[in-house]
Write an enzyme that holds these catalytic residues in place. Sequence first.
Site: not given
Length: 107
Positions: A64-66, A68, A93
């Site tokens: 995951y990241c901010r 996607g 996130i």
Amino acid sequence: MKTITVDELKQKMDRGERINLLDVREPQEYAEVNIGGRLVPLGKVQTMQVDELEDWKDEEVIVYCRSGRRSMLACLVLDQMGFKETYNLEGGILAWLEKYKAEESKA
């Protein structure tokens, strides 16, 4: 690469499943909010500096990241490196916070 929703991830967490969570954001983003993932920024993944993930190669890895996007790129790189089961967290996130921070405030 497959995808997983924040609801599916939360269910796995609630069931106490062993989860390999990989956060590919930058350290300052991780410091602001994290959901327990191992931090390896996308730049390190792209340059294949992922020795610390070697033990996850044959296991499910949820990335995951901010939002996607970076995690999708990370999944593609990991797949090319031979990782068997990468999952991109849809919405990242931001989707997690939208869904579960809202629930926390209601409680």
